[in-house]
Design a protein around this motif. Structure first.
Motif, PDB file in Angstrom:
ATOM      1  N   PRO A  12      15.756  14.307   8.572  1.00 25.02           N
ATOM      2  CA  PRO A  12      14.385  14.270   8.439  1.00 25.02           C
ATOM      3  C   PRO A  12      13.600  15.362   9.082  1.00 25.02           C
ATOM      4  N   ARG A  13      12.588  15.806   8.352  1.00 22.98           N
ATOM      5  CA  ARG A  13      11.867  17.013   8.839  1.00 22.98           C
ATOM      6  C   ARG A  13      10.575  16.527   9.561  1.00 22.98           C
ATOM      7  N   GLY A  14      10.771  16.006  10.850  1.00 21.39           N
ATOM      8  CA  GLY A  14       9.734  15.491  11.466  1.00 21.39           C
ATOM      9  C   GLY A  14      10.122  15.115  13.041  1.00 21.39           C
ATOM     10  N   MET A  15       9.193  14.553  13.821  1.00 20.02           N
ATOM     11  CA  MET A  15       9.452  14.507  15.308  1.00 20.02           C
ATOM     12  C   MET A  15       9.995  15.884  15.797  1.00 20.02           C
ATOM     13  N   PHE A  16      11.384  15.691  16.351  1.00 15.91           N
ATOM     14  CA  PHE A  16      11.772  17.013  16.884  1.00 15.91           C
ATOM     15  C   PHE A  16      12.698  18.004  16.147  1.00 15.91           C
ATOM     16  N   PHE A  17      12.303  17.745  15.045  1.00 15.08           N
ATOM     17  CA  PHE A  17      12.839  18.848  14.059  1.00 15.08           C
ATOM     18  C   PHE A  17      12.834  20.428  14.665  1.00 15.08           C
ATOM     19  N   TYR A  18      11.607  20.692  14.878  1.00 10.26           N
ATOM     20  CA  TYR A  18      11.575  22.235  15.267  1.00 10.26           C
ATOM     21  C   TYR A  18      12.181  22.292  16.570  1.00 10.26           C
ATOM     22  N   ASP A  19      12.606  21.365  17.155  1.00  8.50           N
ATOM     23  CA  ASP A  19      13.148  21.533  18.603  1.00  8.50           C
ATOM     24  C   ASP A  19      14.747  22.063  18.377  1.00  8.50           C
ATOM     25  N   TYR A  20      15.330  20.920  17.447  1.00  7.53           N
ATOM     26  CA  TYR A  20      16.778  21.251  17.412  1.00  7.53           C
ATOM     27  C   TYR A  20      17.484  21.369  16.399  1.00  7.53           C
ATOM     28  N   TYR A  21      16.745  21.621  15.189  1.00 12.06           N
ATOM     29  CA  TYR A  21      17.516  21.576  13.701  1.00 12.06           C
ATOM     30  C   TYR A  21      18.321  22.819  13.610  1.00 12.06           C
ATOM     31  N   PRO A  22      18.202  24.003  14.173  1.00 11.97           N
ATOM     32  CA  PRO A  22      18.836  25.165  14.120  1.00 11.97           C
ATOM     33  C   PRO A  22      20.511  24.916  14.801  1.00 11.97           C
ATOM     34  N   PHE A  23      20.276  23.744  15.780  1.00 15.20           N
ATOM     35  CA  PHE A  23      21.707  23.777  16.401  1.00 15.20           C
ATOM     36  C   PHE A  23      22.723  22.815  15.456  1.00 15.20           C
ATOM     37  N   TRP A  24      21.805  21.659  15.083  1.00 20.02           N
ATOM     38  CA  TRP A  24      22.411  20.676  14.553  1.00 20.02           C
ATOM     39  C   TRP A  24      22.905  21.005  12.963  1.00 20.02           C
ATOM     40  N   LYS A  25      22.225  21.777  12.559  1.00 20.47           N
ATOM     41  CA  LYS A  25      22.620  22.351  11.351  1.00 20.47           C
ATOM     42  C   LYS A  25      23.686  23.129  11.209  1.00 20.47           C
ATOM     43  N   GLU A  26      23.944  23.989  12.190  1.00 20.62           N
ATOM     44  CA  GLU A  26      24.985  24.808  12.183  1.00 20.62           C
ATOM     45  C   GLU A  26      26.336  23.934  12.815  1.00 20.62           C
ATOM     46  N   PHE A  27      26.105  22.947  13.570  1.00 18.70           N
ATOM     47  CA  PHE A  27      26.985  22.072  13.951  1.00 18.70           C
ATOM     48  C   PHE A  27      27.719  21.200  12.922  1.00 18.70           C
ATOM     49  N   PHE A  28      26.789  20.892  12.333  1.00 18.86           N
ATOM     50  CA  PHE A  28      27.441  20.000  11.042  1.00 18.86           C
ATOM     51  C   PHE A  28      28.175  20.785   9.976  1.00 18.86           C
ATOM     52  N   GLU A  29      27.440  21.984   9.669  1.00 17.22           N
ATOM     53  CA  GLU A  29      28.220  22.612   8.645  1.00 17.22           C
ATOM     54  C   GLU A  29      29.281  23.236   9.049  1.00 17.22           C
ATOM     55  N   GLY A  30      29.523  23.609  10.443  1.00 15.80           N
ATOM     56  CA  GLY A  30      30.785  23.893  10.925  1.00 15.80           C
ATOM     57  C   GLY A  30      31.881  23.106  11.033  1.00 15.80           C
ATOM     58  N   LEU A  31      31.518  21.746  10.641  1.00 17.84           N
ATOM     59  CA  LEU A  31      32.528  20.571  10.488  1.00 17.84           C
ATOM     60  C   LEU A  31      32.723  20.520   9.092  1.00 17.84           C
ATOM     61  N   GLY A  32      32.304  21.311   8.245  1.00 18.61           N
ATOM     62  CA  GLY A  32      32.624  21.129   6.731  1.00 18.61           C
ATOM     63  C   GLY A  32      31.437  19.907   6.070  1.00 18.61           C
ATOM     64  N   ILE A  33      30.383  19.555   6.695  1.00 17.21           N
ATOM     65  CA  ILE A  33      29.501  18.502   6.213  1.00 17.21           C
ATOM     66  C   ILE A  33      28.303  19.113   5.750  1.00 17.21           C
ATOM     67  N   GLU A  34      27.606  18.788   4.504  1.00 16.93           N
ATOM     68  CA  GLU A  34      26.661  19.368   4.259  1.00 16.93           C
ATOM     69  C   GLU A  34      25.113  18.620   4.753  1.00 16.93           C
ATOM     70  N   THR A  35      24.255  19.502   5.211  1.00 15.25           N
ATOM     71  CA  THR A  35      23.085  18.826   5.775  1.00 15.25           C
ATOM     72  C   THR A  35      21.790  18.958   4.686  1.00 15.25           C
ATOM     73  N   VAL A  36      21.275  17.968   4.596  1.00 14.09           N
ATOM     74  CA  VAL A  36      20.025  17.807   3.533  1.00 14.09           C
ATOM     75  C   VAL A  36      18.872  17.611   4.400  1.00 14.09           C
ATOM     76  N   VAL A  37      17.672  18.578   4.266  1.00 11.28           N
ATOM     77  CA  VAL A  37      16.628  18.388   4.838  1.00 11.28           C
ATOM     78  C   VAL A  37      15.670  17.614   4.021  1.00 11.28           C
ATOM     79  N   SER A  38      14.819  16.759   4.422  1.00  7.02           N
ATOM     80  CA  SER A  38      13.701  16.207   3.718  1.00  7.02           C
ATOM     81  C   SER A  38      12.685  17.282   3.171  1.00  7.02           C
ATOM     82  N   PRO A  39      11.889  17.294   2.215  1.00  4.92           N
ATOM     83  CA  PRO A  39      11.119  18.138   1.740  1.00  4.92           C
ATOM     84  C   PRO A  39       9.859  18.216   2.896  1.00  4.92           C
TER      85      PRO A  39
END
Length: 332
Positions: free
Chosen positions: A7-34
């Motif tokens: 979700p694009r809310g709360m602490f999104f701008y604090d940690y999104y780059p980390f978790w996006k790269e982590f999940f995609e490194g595991l072969g999992i697609e990340t979907v961010v809300s509009p």
């Protein structure tokens, strides 16, 4: 491929780059809300409890947008991100609020992050998330290392003066391809507040863009180093136990004392208990140092015309002050 919604809310701008790269490194697609819009806001107001603050309601709206398009929704239970400090109680309970408020919500990954006693807890939480997704230890370790490097690049950009909204688009580019703005600005204004208010362009009615169009340089708490924040927040009579509160106060005190800004705009969500204290601390410091300060309180009913008027008046006042500083009215 498995899909995880962020979700694009709360602490999104604090940690999104980390978790996006982590999940995609595991072969999992990340979907961010509009990005937040009227539809997202209305969905959040409808599904969330009335007593919640506006950012929490907006977060529920983002979950509603992701609900039918992902296999999991990632809502970490962030209890503490610094030793001996805590986060807002509404963040701690966010996974439970969503679980019981949003109908037919997918399985929630509510990774527990608690660094109150040790920073080792963060790595442990990341590994537990990877195991939850049935990934082996080698994959998790490799993905964690890459994600950490990406996050360090993101923090580097913030410390170079890049606003987080732009840094999220740039952190995975080669540094030689990044052009840092060196143009002169007529004014430098600090925008204070929690990141989920400062960087949500719909909630704050594009404040950052409006100021930039007026040739204003923007500084936010996330662009100040942790060392500076700790140094100046320690000047308070008592220790600040809220991490984001310490970040707001420490960064503001630093720039006020160093005279690096021309004024402060504090963005507050109506009904925020933490802000009721932080606003007073920063305003007192600003007044004692002759620093212009204005407060913009936002809720579901806030009108853009009123915000625009306040911003224009604040900028005009600072320009007049810089131009005619010695021509001071006899009033007061």
């Amino acid at each position: 491929m498995c899909k995880i919604g962020i979700p694009r809310g709360m602490f999104f701008y604090d940690y999104y780059p980390f978790w996006k790269e982590f999940f995609e490194g595991l072969g999992i697609e990340t979907v961010v809300s509009p990005k937040t819009n009227k539809e997202v806001l209305n969905a959040g107001i409808f599904s969330c409890v009335d007593e919640a603050c506006l950012p929490v309601k907006i977060f529920h709206g983002h979950v509603e947008k992701l609900r039918d398009n992902v296999d999991y929704i990632f809502i970490p239970r962030i209890m503490s991100i610094e030793r001996m400090e805590y986060c807002c109680p509404k963040v701690l309970g966010l996974p439970d609020m969503v679980k019981y408020s949003v109908k037919n919500v997918p399985q929630i990954i509510d990774t527990r992050i608690n660094l109150r006693k040790s920073n080792i807890g963060y790595k442990k939480s990341v590994y537990e998330t990877g195991k939850y997704l049935e990934k082996d230890l080698w994959e998790i370790r490799s993905s964690y290392t890459k994600a950490k490097k990406s996050y360090e690049r993101y923090i580097y950009l913030l410390n170079k003066g890049v606003v987080p909204i732009e840094a999220i688009k740039m952190y995975n580019k080669a540094f030689k391809d990044i052009n840092y703005s060196s143009s002169s600005h007529e004014l430098t204004i600090m925008i204070l507040g929690h990141p989920y208010v400062v960087y949500d362009e719909y909630l704050n009615m594009n404040l950052i863009s409006k100021l930039m169009k007026n040739n204003v340089k923007i500084i936010t708490p996330e662009m100040i180093s942790k060392e500076e924040i700790n140094k100046y927040s320690s000047k308070l009579p008592k220790r600040m136990f809220w991490t984001h509160g310490k970040r707001i106060v420490g960064s503001a005190f630093s720039l006020i004392e160093k005279r690096k800004i021309d004024g402060i705009i504090y963005l507050s969500s109506f009904g925020c208990g933490m802000d009721s204290i932080l606003i007073d601390l920063v305003e007192r410091k600003a007044i004692s140092n002759g620093m212009p300060f204005t407060l913009l309180t936002l809720d579901e009913q806030t009108g853009e015309a009123g915000i625009n008027t306040r911003i224009e008046a604040f900028i005009d006042m600072m320009k007049w002050r810089n131009k005619d500083e010695n021509n001071i009215s006899a009033f007061r």
